[in-house]
Enzyme design. Structure first.
Site, PDB file in Angstrom:
ATOM      1  N   HIS A 150       0.813  -1.217   0.000  1.00  0.00           N
ATOM      2  CA  HIS A 150       0.000   0.000   0.000  1.00  0.00           C
ATOM      3  C   HIS A 150       0.852   1.276   0.000  1.00  0.00           C
ATOM      4  O   HIS A 150       0.334   2.361  -0.253  1.00  0.00           O
ATOM      5  CB  HIS A 150      -0.984   0.002   1.179  1.00  0.00           C
ATOM      6  CG  HIS A 150      -0.376   0.289   2.516  1.00  0.00           C
ATOM      7  ND1 HIS A 150      -0.084  -0.699   3.432  1.00  0.00           N
ATOM      8  CD2 HIS A 150      -0.019   1.449   3.119  1.00  0.00           C
ATOM      9  CE1 HIS A 150       0.411  -0.152   4.528  1.00  0.00           C
ATOM     10  NE2 HIS A 150       0.465   1.153   4.365  1.00  0.00           N
ATOM     11  N   ASP A 180       0.251  -7.606   1.537  1.00  0.00           N
ATOM     12  CA  ASP A 180       0.666  -6.211   1.671  1.00  0.00           C
ATOM     13  C   ASP A 180       2.186  -6.070   1.683  1.00  0.00           C
ATOM     14  O   ASP A 180       2.748  -5.257   2.406  1.00  0.00           O
ATOM     15  CB  ASP A 180       0.071  -5.571   2.925  1.00  0.00           C
ATOM     16  CG  ASP A 180       0.084  -4.042   2.835  1.00  0.00           C
ATOM     17  OD1 ASP A 180       0.137  -3.501   1.707  1.00  0.00           O
ATOM     18  OD2 ASP A 180       0.062  -3.383   3.889  1.00  0.00           O
ATOM     19  N   GLY A 261       3.467   6.423   8.120  1.00  0.00           N
ATOM     20  CA  GLY A 261       4.863   6.650   7.725  1.00  0.00           C
ATOM     21  C   GLY A 261       5.756   5.516   8.170  1.00  0.00           C
ATOM     22  O   GLY A 261       6.816   5.277   7.591  1.00  0.00           O
ATOM     23  N   ASN A 262       5.334   4.796   9.230  1.00  0.00           N
ATOM     24  CA  ASN A 262       6.073   3.604   9.664  1.00  0.00           C
ATOM     25  C   ASN A 262       5.819   2.413   8.744  1.00  0.00           C
ATOM     26  O   ASN A 262       6.545   1.421   8.793  1.00  0.00           O
ATOM     27  CB  ASN A 262       5.671   3.199  11.085  1.00  0.00           C
ATOM     28  CG  ASN A 262       6.458   3.928  12.157  1.00  0.00           C
ATOM     29  OD1 ASN A 262       5.933   4.793  12.832  1.00  0.00           O
ATOM     30  ND2 ASN A 262       7.736   3.589  12.293  1.00  0.00           N
ATOM     31  N   SER A 263       4.783   2.506   7.919  1.00  0.00           N
ATOM     32  CA  SER A 263       4.433   1.378   7.049  1.00  0.00           C
ATOM     33  C   SER A 263       5.618   0.964   6.187  1.00  0.00           C
ATOM     34  O   SER A 263       6.230   1.794   5.518  1.00  0.00           O
ATOM     35  CB  SER A 263       3.261   1.757   6.153  1.00  0.00           C
ATOM     36  OG  SER A 263       2.088   1.924   6.902  1.00  0.00           O
ATOM     37  N   LEU A 318      -5.497 -24.155  -1.512  1.00  0.00           N
ATOM     38  CA  LEU A 318      -6.113 -25.403  -1.071  1.00  0.00           C
ATOM     39  C   LEU A 318      -7.505 -25.572  -1.675  1.00  0.00           C
ATOM     40  O   LEU A 318      -7.908 -26.674  -2.027  1.00  0.00           O
ATOM     41  CB  LEU A 318      -6.167 -25.450   0.459  1.00  0.00           C
ATOM     42  CG  LEU A 318      -6.594 -26.760   1.115  1.00  0.00           C
ATOM     43  CD1 LEU A 318      -5.719 -27.912   0.659  1.00  0.00           C
ATOM     44  CD2 LEU A 318      -6.539 -26.621   2.633  1.00  0.00           C
ATOM     45  N   GLY A 319      -8.252 -24.473  -1.784  1.00  0.00           N
ATOM     46  CA  GLY A 319      -9.563 -24.527  -2.418  1.00  0.00           C
ATOM     47  C   GLY A 319     -10.704 -24.858  -1.484  1.00  0.00           C
ATOM     48  O   GLY A 319     -11.590 -25.646  -1.819  1.00  0.00           O
TER      49      GLY A 319
END
Length: 524
Positions: A150, A180, A261-263, A318-319
């Protein structure tokens, strides 16, 4: 000795009573010695006992004991210096390998003012730039940096600033919205790195550091400390963007202060190893409120390896659809309680994952898994929640095999699964009237949907997963009206026009909130 014996014989012959006197005297002396020994031992034991009592009652500074006015003695644990977490090495090592990431996103928009359109007519889409920022972690000396999806999603320009203030242009190598995680690269050599740790070995209460750039450039290389609050967390309301389709959630929860901002920044253990990538906070204010979440590094390692080797994540599937063995499932299955459900399912504990549905033709279906089975282990690893199943399956590649242990009718069964991939070829029928198209699924827009947007025909995007459509800007609920300037009314129309295009596909349509959308992507 001989002379003493001769003397004794003479004495016995000439003084017969002398022997008796001598024997009495010896007996008396022996009794005196025994009495004296008893007294000495008694005194010695008394002294030792008194010393012990005094020692126990004495406040010793080394034991950190204090005595209150009432005479109560309290004692605190006196830890050795080695028992205290020294985080200085980890902090100094991590700060050099964590970078500031600045992104530019160019957005297109359409003028919708009817007054403007009446006088000036329809104009082409307008563009505007938006700035964003986050953090990243250098994982290889030749410039590979891991961050959050993101942070760099839809970015047209990415810049990286190192801790030494050097700035580089970065290229996005690949992204994985499901976890992510994203991988970017700068043209540099000999960079400081953080070694990968083992997030599975993290313990609750263990000290960790969060390193990143909260609130932008001015607070680069900020270090905060906290503990591991929980493992295997899922979030009911996921703040991550563009995560359509599969989601792999098994977050590390910490109380280290993390802010916007730490992301993409590092979560580091006390030995300086990378154990997670900070990705989200859950807060009503948008700022830190006591807990934050990080993607475990064991998930990151697999994603990054795939992005480097293949350019995309080769994810095993796996489904199945599944649920934890909890109160919610008991209500859905119409049991009186969890205990009632466990009893009738012949389960000894609520530790496992209930299979609610098995997709036809899936890996699970071919292996013989059935609706109602309870998965308790995969490849020897116990799984107690749906997120644990996701993480374990995500560690495999398509084509890999694993043993899946289930409980069926109260008996354990072990089945061998050969995992299939998550990617579906364009044109594959994936549902009732739905086909796969570059990571999305498409179906003919319903009459109600067309009336809602005032359209005569169109194709609805029913789901969005990893792929070119997602990267270009497609969103769930969007209705496609034109592909390469040709009107479309069925998924097959979209597929046929895209197949005939030489190099690029241009999409025009209406988003779920009624706004016009334009985007394109290369077929190469």
């Amino acid at each position: 000795m001989a002379s003493y014996l001769i003397f004794c014989l003479w004495l016995r012959k000439h003084r017969p009573d002398a022997g008796r006197l001598n024997i009495d005297k010896l007996k008396y002396m022996s009794e005196m010695k025994k009495g004296l020994l008893t007294v000495v031992l008694s005194v010695l034991f008394s002294v030792l006992a008194a010393y012990g009592v005094v020692k126990a009652a004495t406040v010793n500074e080394g034991d950190n004991m204090t005595m209150t006015e009432s005479g109560t003695v309290t004692k605190t644990v006196n830890l050795a210096q080695s028992d205290y977490p020294d985080l200085t090495y980890a902090a100094e090592a991590a700060v050099e390998a964590v970078v500031y990431v600045e992104v530019t996103v160019t957005q297109q928009y359409q003028m919708t003012d009817p007054f403007f359109r009446f006088f000036f007519g329809d104009e082409g889409p307008q563009t505007r730039e938006q700035q964003g920022s986050g953090s990243g972690v250098i994982i290889r000396p030749d410039g590979y940096i891991v961050t959050n999806n993101h942070v760099v999603a839809n970015a047209t320009k990415v810049q990286v600033t190192l801790n030494n203030n050097k700035t580089y242009e970065a290229k996005v190598i690949g992204t994985d919205p499901a976890t992510d995680v994203a991988l970017i690269k700068i043209d540099a050599q000999g960079l400081p790195t953080l070694p990968f740790g083992d997030s599975d070995q993290l313990r609750l209460g263990e000290w960790v550091l969060a390193v990143g750039s909260p609130l932008g450039y001015q607070l680069r290389s900020t270090i905060t400390a906290g503990i591991v609050s929980a493992k295997g967390r899922s979030m009911a309301h996921d703040p991550r963007e563009n995560n359509g389709g599969i989601q792999i959630e098994s977050f590390i929860q910490t109380d280290a202060a993390v802010n916007p901002g730490n992301s993409g920044g590092a979560l580091v253990n006390k030995t300086g190893e990378l154990v997670g990538i900070n990705t989200a906070i859950v807060s009503q204010t948008g700022a830190y409120s006591g807990y934050s979440f990080a993607v475990p590094v064991n998930i990151v390692k697999k994603v990054v390896s795939d992005l480097i080797d293949f350019g995309s994540v080769k994810r095993a599937v796996l489904g199945i659809s599944m649920s934890d063995l909890n109160e919610g499932l008991a209500k859905v299955l119409k049991y009186d309680s969890v205990d009632d459900m466990l009893k009738k399912m012949k389960l000894s504990s609520p530790e496992g994952v209930y299979i609610r549905e098995v997709a036809k033709g899936s890996s699970a279906d071919k292996a013989g898994l059935k609706e109602g089975d309870v998965i308790v282990a995969i490849d020897g690893t116990e799984v107690k929640s749906g997120s644990a199943v996701q993480v374990k399956v995500n560690s495999f590649h398509p084509g890999d095999k694993a043993k899946v242990k289930v409980i069926r009718d109260g008996k354990e069964k072990e089945l061998e699964v050969t995992f299939q991939g998550s990617s579906t070829e364009n044109g594959t029928v994936v549902g009732d009237g739905e086909i796969a198209f570059f990571g999305t699924t498409l179906k003919e827009a319903s009459k109600e949907t067309l009336e809602k947007f005032g359209l005569k025909k169109g194709v609805e995007v029913t789901s969005v997963g990893s792929g070119k459509m997602l990267e270009a800007g497609a969103s769930e609920g969007m209705v496609i009206t034109y592909v390469n300037d040709q009107p479309v009314g069925t998924p097959q129309d979209v597929l046929n026009i895209a197949k005939s295009a030489k190099r690029a596909v241009y999409i025009e349509g209406v988003t779920a909130n009624g706004r016009k959308a334009f985007f394109g992507f290369s077929k190469e």
